[in-house]
Enzyme design. Structure first.
Site, PDB file in Angstrom:
ATOM      1  CG  ASP A  67     -41.287  -2.450   3.662  1.00 24.94           C
ATOM      2  OD1 ASP A  67     -40.395  -1.838   3.604  1.00 24.94           O
ATOM      3  OD2 ASP A  67     -41.142  -3.622   4.386  1.00 24.94           O
ATOM      4  CB  VAL A  68     -39.376   1.481  -0.521  1.00 26.38           C
ATOM      5  CG1 VAL A  68     -40.616   2.305  -0.662  1.00 26.38           C
ATOM      6  CG2 VAL A  68     -38.569   1.771   0.537  1.00 26.38           C
ATOM      7  CE1 TYR A 160     -29.017   7.850   5.799  1.00 30.16           C
ATOM      8  CE2 TYR A 160     -27.036   9.325   6.087  1.00 30.16           C
ATOM      9  CZ  TYR A 160     -28.469   9.133   5.833  1.00 30.16           C
ATOM     10  OH  TYR A 160     -29.102  10.174   5.389  1.00 30.16           O
ATOM     11  CE  LYS A 164     -29.625   8.181   2.334  1.00 32.39           C
ATOM     12  NZ  LYS A 164     -30.850   8.279   1.636  1.00 32.39           N
TER      13      LYS A 164
HETATM   14  N1  LIG Z   1     -32.678  14.883   7.489  1.00 35.53           N
HETATM   15  C1  LIG Z   1     -31.501  14.869   7.164  1.00 35.53           C
HETATM   16  O1  LIG Z   1     -30.713  15.650   7.851  1.00 35.53           O
HETATM   17  C2  LIG Z   1     -31.122  14.141   5.991  1.00 35.53           C
HETATM   18  C3  LIG Z   1     -29.725  14.468   5.358  1.00 35.53           C
HETATM   19  C4  LIG Z   1     -29.589  13.811   4.187  1.00 35.53           C
HETATM   20  C5  LIG Z   1     -30.345  12.976   3.838  1.00 35.53           C
HETATM   21  N2  LIG Z   1     -31.546  12.735   4.300  1.00 35.53           N
HETATM   22  C6  LIG Z   1     -32.254  11.689   3.633  1.00 35.53           C
HETATM   23  O2  LIG Z   1     -33.610  12.382   3.270  1.00 35.53           O
HETATM   24  C7  LIG Z   1     -34.453  11.187   3.149  1.00 35.53           C
HETATM   25  C8  LIG Z   1     -35.865  11.649   4.044  1.00 35.53           C
HETATM   26  O3  LIG Z   1     -35.363  11.807   5.273  1.00 35.53           O
HETATM   27  P1  LIG Z   1     -36.198  12.714   6.503  1.00 35.53           P
HETATM   28  O4  LIG Z   1     -35.027  13.350   7.235  1.00 35.53           O
HETATM   29  O5  LIG Z   1     -37.358  13.206   5.917  1.00 35.53           O
HETATM   30  O6  LIG Z   1     -36.663  11.320   7.114  1.00 35.53           O
HETATM   31  P2  LIG Z   1     -37.732  11.146   8.283  1.00 35.53           P
HETATM   32  O7  LIG Z   1     -37.317   9.898   9.118  1.00 35.53           O
HETATM   33  O8  LIG Z   1     -38.277  12.231   8.832  1.00 35.53           O
HETATM   34  O9  LIG Z   1     -38.971  10.477   7.028  1.00 35.53           O
HETATM   35  C9  LIG Z   1     -38.550   9.343   6.369  1.00 35.53           C
HETATM   36  C10 LIG Z   1     -40.034   8.573   5.942  1.00 35.53           C
HETATM   37  O10 LIG Z   1     -39.871   7.425   5.381  1.00 35.53           O
HETATM   38  C11 LIG Z   1     -40.533   6.399   5.652  1.00 35.53           C
HETATM   39  N3  LIG Z   1     -39.969   5.100   5.666  1.00 35.53           N
HETATM   40  C12 LIG Z   1     -38.970   4.324   6.047  1.00 35.53           C
HETATM   41  N4  LIG Z   1     -38.916   3.130   5.777  1.00 35.53           N
HETATM   42  C13 LIG Z   1     -39.777   3.087   4.806  1.00 35.53           C
HETATM   43  C14 LIG Z   1     -39.853   1.869   3.945  1.00 35.53           C
HETATM   44  N5  LIG Z   1     -39.564   0.806   4.125  1.00 35.53           N
HETATM   45  N6  LIG Z   1     -40.986   2.120   3.133  1.00 35.53           N
HETATM   46  C15 LIG Z   1     -41.658   3.241   2.960  1.00 35.53           C
HETATM   47  N7  LIG Z   1     -41.416   4.308   3.680  1.00 35.53           N
HETATM   48  C16 LIG Z   1     -40.235   4.137   4.616  1.00 35.53           C
HETATM   49  C17 LIG Z   1     -40.834   6.793   7.170  1.00 35.53           C
HETATM   50  O11 LIG Z   1     -41.968   6.087   7.756  1.00 35.53           O
HETATM   51  C18 LIG Z   1     -40.814   8.252   7.332  1.00 35.53           C
HETATM   52  O12 LIG Z   1     -42.271   8.700   6.948  1.00 35.53           O
HETATM   53  C19 LIG Z   1     -33.861   9.653   3.541  1.00 35.53           C
HETATM   54  O13 LIG Z   1     -33.740   9.165   2.491  1.00 35.53           O
HETATM   55  C20 LIG Z   1     -32.634  10.580   4.231  1.00 35.53           C
HETATM   56  O14 LIG Z   1     -31.568   9.576   4.258  1.00 35.53           O
HETATM   57  C21 LIG Z   1     -31.924  13.203   5.181  1.00 35.53           C
END
Ligand SMILES: NC(=O)c1ccc[n+]([C@@H]2O[C@H](COP(=O)([O-])OP(=O)(O)OC[C@H]3O[C@@H](n4cnc5c(N)ncnc54)[C@H](O)[C@@H]3O)[C@@H](O)[C@H]2O)c1
Length: 264
Positions: A67-68, A160, A164
């Site tokens: 858990d980060v 959020y 970021k």
């Molecule tokens: N999808 C988008 O449109 C988008 C856009 C901009 C930024 N992001 C960023 O990209 C990153 C990845 O997003 P995604 O869309 O792949 O999300 P996602 O929800 O598909 O995957 C995120 C993963 O992080 C894991 N996670 C969550 N909390 C955690 C914790 N405390 N410790 C360890 N693991 C944890 C989850 O279990 C999940 O597997 C994030 O930082 C998100 O904010 C996503």
């Protein structure tokens, strides 16, 4: 065996939030470029398929549950990686959470949940991994921020966006302070990327606006100059480049991958 000609041959890369989405795609892209990959997620069973897919490429793939948002969990994770691999060359700080909500509907619980992972998690993973990189005078850290941190009007919520923005600012100052140790720190700011996270946002938006999910996706994509959302691999490709020697003189930057939504 990794081919010695591959840009990341035998580097040890760590990706948080690697069970799905951008994290999983990044873990696989790093593996395809020759790196061994430690795939981290909350639940070890959920992230094991990512590590197995890296192993299937002929690299070492290790799945770890951590858990980060919890410092003891981060310290345990770093210890296990060092025990197994002896070093960390690349960290991709990717784990992140959100929920789509209007400013006046956000709660203290939202603040604690989002900042705990997106802010505290990114900082302490960076600090604890940099502690291992400093004595070796080598390392690359890539933080996954978002165009939400640069004023994107379609961001999921205000907290959020703040989390970021914090990632972008921490990237700059950490880059300055770690530069004397030959450690590069950069951020990637994805726009809409097709994952579980964006799908949940899309469904909430469609319900709020009283349209179908398909219509909402059409409107969302129509507002992107290139007319398409990112695939997770679009983010992974830049993360790999930032980890390669070709990026050795790039640090402190925040790169948008968004189809042209934001220019700064
Ligand atoms: N999808 C988008 O449109 C988008 C856009 C901009 C930024 N992001 C960023 O990209 C990153 C990845 O997003 P995604 O869309 O792949 O999300 P996602 O929800 O598909 O995957 C995120 C993963 O992080 C894991 N996670 C969550 N909390 C955690 C914790 N405390 N410790 C360890 N693991 C944890 C989850 O279990 C999940 O597997 C994030 O930082 C998100 O904010 C996503």
């Amino acid at each position: 065996m990794a081919d010695a000609g591959q840009p990341l041959a035998d580097r040890v890369a760590v990706v948080t939030g690697a069970a799905r989405g951008i994290g999983r795609a990044t873990a696989l892209a790093l593996g395809k470029s020759g790196a061994h990959v430690v795939a981290i997620d909350l639940d070890e069973a959920a992230v094991k398929p990512t590590a197995d897919a890296v192993s299937a490429l002929g690299r070492k793939g290790l799945a770890l549950g951590a858990d980060v948002g919890d410092l003891r969990s981060i310290d345990g994770m770093v210890r296990r990686i060092i025990d197994s691999f002896g070093r960390i060359d690349v960290l991709v700080n990717n784990a992140g959470v959100t929920r789509r909500a209007y400013v006046m509907d956000l709660t203290e619980e939202d603040w604690d949940r989002i900042m705990r992972v997106n802010g505290k998690g990114v900082f302490f993973c960076l600090q604890r991994v940099a502690r291992e990189m400093i004595p070796r005078r080598s390392g690359v850290i890539v933080n996954i921020a978002s165009i939400a941190g640069k004023g994107y009007a379609g961001a999921s919520n205000v907290i959020y966006a703040g989390s970021k923005g914090a990632v972008i600012s921490m990237t700059r100052m950490a880059a300055l302070q770690l530069a004397p140790h030959n450690i590069n720190v950069n951020a990637i700011c994805p726009g809409t990327t097709v994952t579980a996270l964006s799908d949940a946002n899309l469904r909430t938006r469609a319900a709020d606006e009283g349209v179908t999910v398909e219509e909402m996706a059409r409107r969302r994509n129509a507002a992107i100059p290139l007319g398409r959302a990112n695939e997770p691999e679009d983010i992974a490709a830049l993360a790999v480049f930032l980890a390669t020697p070709g990026a050795r003189n790039i640090t402190g930057q925040s790169f948008n991958v968004d189809g042209g939504i934001i220019f700064d």
